[in-house]
Design a protein around this motif. Structure first.
Motif, PDB file in Angstrom:
ATOM      1  N   HIS A 219       1.203  -1.895  -7.077  1.00 29.86           N
ATOM      2  CA  HIS A 219       2.027  -2.494  -6.374  1.00 29.86           C
ATOM      3  C   HIS A 219       2.645  -2.264  -5.338  1.00 29.86           C
ATOM      4  CE1 HIS A 219       2.733  -6.953  -4.567  1.00 29.86           C
ATOM      5  NE2 HIS A 219       3.761  -6.715  -4.249  1.00 29.86           N
ATOM      6  N   SER A 220       4.181  -1.172  -5.185  1.00 29.49           N
ATOM      7  CA  SER A 220       4.344  -0.860  -4.150  1.00 29.49           C
ATOM      8  C   SER A 220       3.300   0.896  -3.280  1.00 29.49           C
ATOM      9  CB  SER A 220       5.683   0.079  -4.992  1.00 29.49           C
ATOM     10  OG  SER A 220       6.496  -1.369  -5.499  1.00 29.49           O
ATOM     11  N   TYR A 221       2.598   1.113  -4.379  1.00 30.64           N
ATOM     12  CA  TYR A 221       1.889   2.206  -4.073  1.00 30.64           C
ATOM     13  C   TYR A 221       0.672   1.519  -3.149  1.00 30.64           C
ATOM     14  CZ  TYR A 221       3.002   6.136  -6.871  1.00 30.64           C
ATOM     15  OH  TYR A 221       4.304   7.373  -7.486  1.00 30.64           O
ATOM     16  N   ALA A 222       0.476   0.575  -4.051  1.00 33.68           N
ATOM     17  CA  ALA A 222      -0.734  -0.359  -3.243  1.00 33.68           C
ATOM     18  C   ALA A 222      -0.222  -1.257  -1.193  1.00 33.68           C
ATOM     19  CB  ALA A 222      -0.560  -1.538  -3.689  1.00 33.68           C
ATOM     20  N   ILE A 223       1.198  -1.210  -0.745  1.00 34.68           N
ATOM     21  CA  ILE A 223       1.956  -1.617  -0.081  1.00 34.68           C
ATOM     22  C   ILE A 223       1.972   0.297   0.825  1.00 34.68           C
ATOM     23  CG2 ILE A 223       4.447  -2.271   0.899  1.00 34.68           C
ATOM     24  CD1 ILE A 223       4.320  -4.028  -1.439  1.00 34.68           C
ATOM     25  N   TYR A 224       2.626   1.023   0.378  1.00 33.65           N
ATOM     26  CA  TYR A 224       2.893   2.260   1.123  1.00 33.65           C
ATOM     27  C   TYR A 224       1.282   2.323   0.923  1.00 33.65           C
ATOM     28  CZ  TYR A 224       6.176   3.551  -0.281  1.00 33.65           C
ATOM     29  OH  TYR A 224       8.440   3.956  -0.325  1.00 33.65           O
ATOM     30  N   ARG A 225       0.555   2.336   1.322  1.00 31.62           N
ATOM     31  CA  ARG A 225      -1.063   2.562   1.371  1.00 31.62           C
ATOM     32  C   ARG A 225      -1.760   1.622   2.609  1.00 31.62           C
ATOM     33  NH1 ARG A 225      -2.630   3.353  -4.292  1.00 31.62           N
ATOM     34  NH2 ARG A 225      -3.284   0.989  -4.543  1.00 31.62           N
ATOM     35  N   SER A 226      -0.428   0.597   2.450  1.00 30.80           N
ATOM     36  CA  SER A 226      -1.459  -0.569   3.324  1.00 30.80           C
ATOM     37  C   SER A 226      -0.659  -0.307   4.966  1.00 30.80           C
ATOM     38  CB  SER A 226      -1.400  -1.847   2.723  1.00 30.80           C
ATOM     39  OG  SER A 226       0.291  -2.125   2.708  1.00 30.80           O
ATOM     40  N   ALA A 227       0.267   0.630   4.287  1.00 30.31           N
ATOM     41  CA  ALA A 227       1.030   0.538   5.978  1.00 30.31           C
ATOM     42  C   ALA A 227       0.784   2.196   6.339  1.00 30.31           C
ATOM     43  CB  ALA A 227       3.201   1.045   4.943  1.00 30.31           C
ATOM     44  N   GLU A 228       0.312   3.179   5.570  1.00 27.65           N
ATOM     45  CA  GLU A 228      -0.290   4.617   5.940  1.00 27.65           C
ATOM     46  C   GLU A 228      -0.467   4.484   7.799  1.00 27.65           C
ATOM     47  OE1 GLU A 228      -1.386   8.414   4.549  1.00 27.65           O
ATOM     48  OE2 GLU A 228      -2.440   6.699   3.060  1.00 27.65           O
ATOM     49  N   PRO A 229      -1.966   3.507   7.738  1.00 25.70           N
ATOM     50  CA  PRO A 229      -2.581   3.643   9.141  1.00 25.70           C
ATOM     51  C   PRO A 229      -1.780   3.099  10.466  1.00 25.70           C
ATOM     52  CG  PRO A 229      -3.748   2.192   7.718  1.00 25.70           C
ATOM     53  CD  PRO A 229      -2.505   2.106   6.788  1.00 25.70           C
ATOM     54  N   GLY A 230      -0.475   2.745   9.803  1.00 28.62           N
ATOM     55  CA  GLY A 230       0.555   2.567  10.886  1.00 28.62           C
ATOM     56  C   GLY A 230       1.020   3.461  11.597  1.00 28.62           C
ATOM     57  N   ILE A 231       1.158   4.549  10.989  1.00 29.95           N
ATOM     58  CA  ILE A 231       2.335   6.133  11.024  1.00 29.95           C
ATOM     59  C   ILE A 231       1.103   7.042  12.465  1.00 29.95           C
ATOM     60  CG2 ILE A 231       2.549   8.658  10.348  1.00 29.95           C
ATOM     61  CD1 ILE A 231       2.516   7.975   7.522  1.00 29.95           C
ATOM     62  N   GLU A 232      -0.285   6.516  12.586  1.00 27.78           N
ATOM     63  CA  GLU A 232      -1.027   7.281  13.518  1.00 27.78           C
ATOM     64  C   GLU A 232      -0.830   6.207  14.767  1.00 27.78           C
ATOM     65  OE1 GLU A 232      -2.789   9.727  13.943  1.00 27.78           O
ATOM     66  OE2 GLU A 232      -1.674  10.451  11.604  1.00 27.78           O
ATOM     67  N   MET A 233      -0.884   5.067  14.722  1.00 25.26           N
ATOM     68  CA  MET A 233       0.355   3.954  15.839  1.00 25.26           C
ATOM     69  C   MET A 233       0.890   4.105  16.668  1.00 25.26           C
ATOM     70  SD  MET A 233      -1.841   0.524  13.738  1.00 25.26           S
ATOM     71  CE  MET A 233      -3.085   0.962  13.313  1.00 25.26           C
ATOM     72  N   VAL A 234       2.164   4.991  16.089  1.00 24.70           N
ATOM     73  CA  VAL A 234       3.724   5.418  16.041  1.00 24.70           C
ATOM     74  C   VAL A 234       3.548   6.155  17.565  1.00 24.70           C
ATOM     75  CG1 VAL A 234       4.983   4.154  14.432  1.00 24.70           C
ATOM     76  CG2 VAL A 234       4.556   6.713  14.612  1.00 24.70           C
ATOM     77  N   SER A 235       4.001   6.596  18.234  1.00 22.42           N
ATOM     78  CA  SER A 235       4.456   7.888  19.157  1.00 22.42           C
ATOM     79  C   SER A 235       3.720   9.670  18.350  1.00 22.42           C
ATOM     80  CB  SER A 235       5.695   7.983  20.180  1.00 22.42           C
ATOM     81  OG  SER A 235       6.858   8.285  19.673  1.00 22.42           O
ATOM     82  N   PRO A 236       3.867  10.085  18.795  1.00 26.59           N
ATOM     83  CA  PRO A 236       2.930  11.723  18.291  1.00 26.59           C
ATOM     84  C   PRO A 236       4.589  12.760  18.004  1.00 26.59           C
ATOM     85  CG  PRO A 236       1.186  10.979  19.916  1.00 26.59           C
ATOM     86  CD  PRO A 236       2.503  10.605  19.740  1.00 26.59           C
TER      87      PRO A 236
END
Length: 467
Positions: A219-236
């Motif tokens: 379950h936790s791995y699935a949450i990490y996957r759902s959060a990962e797209p946000g990394i590219e949304m923060v400043s470089p």
């Protein structure tokens, strides 16, 4: 720290020391931020640590009252270094005050709630204890999309970190009378508090407990996957930090087994270095590519650098924690890591820099350096990261000694922060003295099984099994 006055730079430095001492993985990732971002992160961490210790530190007689007083202190002129740095961070980055209210509400839940019926019930707690942390961090990190678009991912990453902590700290939380593993997941596999306690007391695994942990890890791995797209949304400039934290915390999940009931698992130092060094290279590239970041920088931070050391953790961590590494470090092998190898940090960082700059950016010499921070060399960034990794091996002072900190409102007990918050800061503080260093599977219950024990070893049977 005696009662007196401190300026804003000293207040931030106190927060950094708290972060370095108690949030080591988080602190390691923070060194990959730009120097002017780090003080705000340290301030947010120190405040959260303070509240957490009010809840769990020994010798606190009125925990609810102390949390109430802490919340009132947020609305008063700052009365100690942590509050002073936090107030400045909230102002600079326009952080919503309701996030701190929600955080303290979850801290109060820890005083009375000892278990959670299901993931939805746990989610109420996790909103205040974790989601809001991600949302507090977001203005500091900066975004390349509207903040509201990145916010759900930041919140999810906070949840992922929190669930990882729950799984890592099952045994310690059990000693405090709390079980954060949802009761419906436990029940689906025939596990209850008594069985968890039996495993902890006897230091023996149980297949039913292992299946619970496996479900929650998935379950936790699935949450990490759902959060990962946000990394590219923060400043470089912030991405190397966030990605490093994402990777290192997620790595903890791979270590979770029944052993977490009687010992704390940790990502091996060799792995931390292997993740952090490429992150340092990407951080260097980001500094060369960009000249700004979302949010307001602390004036003067990064403008001066200790001789021979890049901006950030190097000199201060070495001085305060007594740790140091040379230009090359021999990694000690851990189980599953393979033979010991000699890591060449500069080569690792330069490799990343070369790769990143080879993708249509051009040579380093054509990049515009950060106006606030002189161009750091790969060697300097390596030293920053290496010194922080080295602190993992440094002895830690006993955090259990009960102390009190001086405030205008009361003496609020705390352990980790007490020695840092005994002074009342001045209103016209100069921030330029701040130190440069700087967290579902299907649940069909299988039949009961005999607990896992070593063949040929006679052991007391776990609850719910035949002897």
């Amino acid at each position: 720290m005696s009662h007196g006055t401190v300026d804003l730079g000293d207040a931030y430095a106190a927060c950094r020391r708290i972060n370095a001492r108690y949030g080591r993985t988080f602190f390691l990732a923070t060194t990959l931020l730009r120097p002017e971002q780090r003080p705000a992160v340290h301030a947010l961490y120190a405040f959260a640590r303070w509240a957490d210790e009010i809840v769990d530190a020994a010798g606190v007689t009125d925990r609810a009252g102390e949390l109430d007083r802490l919340e009132r202190l947020l609305e008063k002129p700052p009365s100690n270094p942590v509050l002073h740095a936090l107030a400045d961070t909230r102002r600079r980055y326009d952080i919503d005050g309701s996030l701190f209210t929600d955080f303290l509400a979850s801290m109060r839940m820890d005083l009375d709630v000892t278990e959670y019926a299901d993931l939805d019930a746990l989610g109420v707690y996790v909103h205040g204890s974790a989601e809001v942390i991600g949302l507090q961090m977001l203005p500091v990190l900066g975004t390349v999309v509207p903040r509201e678009e990145a916010a759900p991912h930041a919140a999810r990453l906070g949840v992922a970190f929190q669930l990882t902590n729950f799984l890592r700290d099952v045994g310690e939380d059990l000693d405090r009378g709390r079980v954060y593993l949802p009761q419906d997941v436990l029940g689906a596999h025939g596990v209850d508090r008594d069985l968890l306690q039996w495993c902890r007391s006897h230091r023996r695994p149980d297949a039913r407990v292992r299946r619970v942990l496996d479900d929650l890890v998935a379950h936790s791995y699935a949450i990490y996957r759902s959060a990962e797209p946000g990394i590219e949304m923060v400043s470089p400039a912030s991405r190397p930090c966030v990605r490093t934290a994402h990777t290192l915390y997620r790595d903890i999940l791979g270590l979770v087994g029944c052993e977490v009931l009687w010992r704390r698992v940790a990502v091996p130092n060799a792995r931390r270095l292997a993740v952090a060094l490429p992150g340092a290279g990407r951080a260097l590239v980001a500094r060369l590519r960009t000249s700004g970041v979302g949010g307001a920088a602390v004036p003067g931070v990064g403008a001066a650098v200790s001789p021979g050391v890049g901006p950030g953790a190097g000199s201060v961590v070495a001085t305060e924690l007594g740790a140091g590494v040379g230009p090359a470090t021999t990694a000690k092998p851990d189980a599953g890591d393979g033979p010991a190898t000699t890591t060449k940090p500069d080569a690792a960082v330069n490799s990343v820099v070369a790769t990143e700059l080879g993708t249509g950016v051009g040579p380093v010499t054509t990049a515009k350096p950060d106006a606030a921070v002189r161009p750091a060399t790969a060697s300097e960034l390596t030293r920053e990261v290496g010194l922080v990794v080295a602190t993992e091996l440094a002895p830690e002072a006993n955090p259990e000694a009960s102390l009190a900190l001086n405030t205008d409102d009361s003496q609020v007990p705390a352990t980790a922060v007490a020695q840092e918050v005994g002074a009342v800061p001045t209103a016209a503080a100069d921030p330029r003295k701040v130190a440069r260093s700087d967290t579902a599977s299907a649940l069909n219950a299988p039949p009961a099984v005999t607990p896992d024990v070593n063949p040929g070893v006679t052991a007391e049977a776990s609850p719910g099994t035949s002897r």
